[in-house]
Enzyme design. Sequence first.
Site, PDB file in Angstrom:
ATOM      1  CG  PHE A 416      60.541   6.858  30.728  1.00  0.00           C
ATOM      2  CD1 PHE A 416      61.435   7.537  29.905  1.00  0.00           C
ATOM      3  CD2 PHE A 416      60.456   7.223  32.058  1.00  0.00           C
ATOM      4  CE1 PHE A 416      62.212   8.566  30.404  1.00  0.00           C
ATOM      5  CE2 PHE A 416      61.239   8.252  32.567  1.00  0.00           C
ATOM      6  CZ  PHE A 416      62.120   8.930  31.737  1.00  0.00           C
ATOM      7  CG  ASP A 487      53.678   7.511  30.256  1.00  0.00           C
ATOM      8  OD1 ASP A 487      53.537   8.682  29.843  1.00  0.00           O
ATOM      9  OD2 ASP A 487      54.604   7.162  31.022  1.00  0.00           O
ATOM     10  CE1 TYR A 512      59.841  16.012  31.600  1.00  0.00           C
ATOM     11  CE2 TYR A 512      58.378  16.182  33.501  1.00  0.00           C
ATOM     12  CZ  TYR A 512      59.250  15.451  32.726  1.00  0.00           C
ATOM     13  OH  TYR A 512      59.540  14.153  33.056  1.00  0.00           O
ATOM     14  CE  LYS A 513      59.409  13.448  28.979  1.00  0.00           C
ATOM     15  NZ  LYS A 513      59.043  12.063  29.303  1.00  0.00           N
ATOM     16  NE  ARG A 661      65.035  10.858  22.905  1.00  0.00           N
ATOM     17  CZ  ARG A 661      64.344  10.942  24.042  1.00  0.00           C
ATOM     18  NH1 ARG A 661      63.367  10.086  24.279  1.00  0.00           N
ATOM     19  NH2 ARG A 661      64.627  11.857  24.943  1.00  0.00           N
TER      20      ARG A 661
END
Length: 702
Positions: A416, A487, A512-513, A661
Site C-alpha cells: 500500500f 501491516d 475502519y476496514k 476489487r
Amino acid sequence: MKENVPYPTDQETLDSEYSPSQMVESLDDYLEEYAACSEPPSPGAFKNARFELKYGPHDRQFLDFFPAQSNGLGAQTRKPLVVFIHGGFWSALDGTLFRFPATYVNDADVHYAALTYRLAPEVTITDIVEDVRTAIRWLSEHAQDLGIDPDGIALVGHSAGAHLAAMVIADENAPQLAGALLISGVYDLEPMQKSYVNIDAKMSEAEAKALSPNLLAPKARCPVHICVGDVEPEEFKRQSQLMYDAWQPYCQDMTLQVMGGKNHFDILYGLMLPGSSLLLRAIESAVGRKCVTDHDAMRSYDEADMFARERAMFQMPEDVIYLDGNSLGALPKAAPARVAQVVEKEWGEGLIRSWGDADWYGKPLELGDRIGRLVGAASGQTAVTDSISVNLFKLVCSALEMRPGRRTLITEENNFPSDIYVLQGIERFWPGVDLKLVGRDGTLDELLDDTVAAVVITGVDFKTGANHNMSKVTEQVQAAGALMIWDLAHSAGAVQVDLDGIGADMAVGCTYKYLNAGPGAPAFLYVAERHHAAAQNPISGWFGHKDPFAFSTDYEPADNIRQFLAGTPPIVSLAALEASLDIWEGVHMPSLRAKSMRMGDLFIELVEALDPAYGFKLASPRRADTRGSQVSFRHPDGLAIMRALIERGVIGDFRAPDILRFGFTPLTLSYTEVWQAVQILEDIMKNETWRTVQQDRGHGVT
Ligand SMILES: *Cc1c(COP(=O)(O)O)cnc(C)c1O
C-alpha cells in the site's frame, strides 16, 4: 483372532470421554500438524502407544453432527449426505486426533457428517472397520428421520480414512453407498490395508475369512474416485497409485481422477470445505446428480450461517450490496447511540472528569487488548492509536534503533503506497537509511542480509488479496537478524492471524476496514512484550509518558505498550470502535475465516461460470487459504464496469490499471448478496450497460 474391545456403556463415562478436546481448530492448525508428522511410527510404537479408548457404543459414537444452530439434519427435504472419514491414523497413536474441521457448516444441497472411529492400541483394523460400517449402517437406517436421501450417501475419506472408506465399500455386508472420493495420505498404508484385506498370496481364503469376518464382496457396487493432483510431490502420486492398485480389484468402478493444477492439500482442503466448488463437483460425480447453486440455495446458506446474528447487527441501505467493507467497514447499528452517549453524556455532562470517570484514559489499551484477541496477541501488547502511517513511522524508527549498525529497510513494491511513502520519509530524514523494495530491487531472499534492520510487509496484498504465510516470512526475516513488522490492514477481522504464535516483532493495522469502527477511526499497533524495554517511541508525546498528568519536564516512557501512544486519543472515534468490538467479542475466528474463504470461492465460481466472452481474469490466488477476504478480477474495461456496478448498488472498487476489487466481509455479508452481485454483474455484461455509464463522473469509485 482378537477379542473385540468392549465399549464403555454408562452415560457418564460416555459423556466425559466423548470429548472433542483434541480437535484441531483451524485448517491452518490441521495442515501444520499434518506437515509436522514425519515418519509413520513402527508397529512397535503402535503397541506401546498409550491411548485411551475414547468412544462410546456403536449407535452414537461415530456421529459427530454439527452444532445445533447449524444442524441441517432433520430437514424436511431429503438431501444427499457426505460422510467424512478422517485420516491421521498414525498421528492418532500419539494422541493427536485429526478431524475434518468441516462440521459446523450446514449446506443447502447436502448434509455433512464427520465420522470418528476408535483408536487404541488394542483396537484392530477389523474393529475400526466395524466402527465405520456400523456408523454408516446407522445413518442409512435413520436416513428417513434425518432428511437424508438413503440412495445418496457418499463417503469422503482421507489417508487412513480413505482406506477405511474403501474397506466399507468393498464389504458385502455394508449398506449400499452412492459413491466415494478418496484422497491418499502421505504414509504407506499398505500394511494396514493388507492386514484387513489379507487377500494376498500368503493366505488362503479361509484364513483370510477367519481374520476378516466380513470378507470383501468380489466387486463393490458404487463408483469410487481416488483424487490426485497433477502437481503433487511424487510421494503423493505414488501413494495414490498404490491405493488404486490395492483397491481396484474390489471396487469395480474405481478411477484415478487426476486434477489439473492441484496438489494434495488443494484437494484435501477443497473436499473438506463444505460448499467449496471442488466438493460440490465431487459430490455431483459421487451421487450422480447436480448440486444446485441457486437463489434458494443461498437463502438456505444464510439461514444456516452462524454469523447471521452478527450480520443483523450492522446497518446497510436496502438497495446496496456492499463489497467494499475491506476499505470502509459497515456501520454497527449500536454505534450511533454509543457515540451519542459519549458526546452527550461523557463529554457534554462529564466534561473533563470523564478522563477518569468514563475511563477515557484507559480506552486505547483496553480496546487494544480486545483487538489483540482477534489477531492472536495476548493482552498488554496492543494499543489503539493514531493512523497506520504514523504508527509505522514509530515502529520502524524504533526498529532502526534496536538494530544499531543496520540501516536497510525492506518493504514490497506492491505494498500500500502509504507504507512505502512513510519508509521513504524515514529514508530521507534518517542519515544512512536505505530503502529496498521487494519486486523492484529483488526478492526478499536476495535482499535480506546483515544490513537489514526491519522488514515491513502487508499480510494480505491490498490489490490482489494474496495472503502471505506470515509464519514463514517472520521466521525468514528474523533468521536474518531483522525485525518483522506486519501491516494487518487487510488481515485483522478477515483472516486468522496469530501474532504471538508466529513470534512477530511488531504490527500495525486498521480499525475502519474489517473492524467496522468508522471513517478515520484510529489504527492499532502491536509490539511483542519482549521488545517493550528496548523499543523507543520516536514521537515521545505526553500520552506515552509514564505519568502524563504529572506534567514533568523530561520525557520518561511508560514501561508498557502505552509508551507507543503520542497525543490525545480520539475518544469519539473510540466509542464507535467499542460498539463494533462488542459485536466482534464473541466471534470465533476460525469459523469466520471459513466463511470468508467460502464466500470468496463462491464468488469466483459464479463469476467464472459466466460467459467467458465477458473476459474476466482472476487476479487473486485461486486457493482460498492463500487469499485474504477479497477477490480481484482483471478486466480492460474494469473502471467502467465497476461504475456500472456501483450505479446498480453493487459497491466494490477499482484499482488501476485494470483491477475490480470485491471485498467479502464475512461478518456483514450474506451468501445471497454474493449471488445477487454476480447476477447484476452478468446483467451489466450481457446488456453492455457498462459501455454507456458516464465516464466523466466519479460515481464514488475509490
Ligand atoms: C488502508 C491501509 C493503510 C491506511 O493507513 P492509514 O494511515 O491508517 O490511513 C495502510 N496500509 C495498508 C496496507 C492499508 O491497506
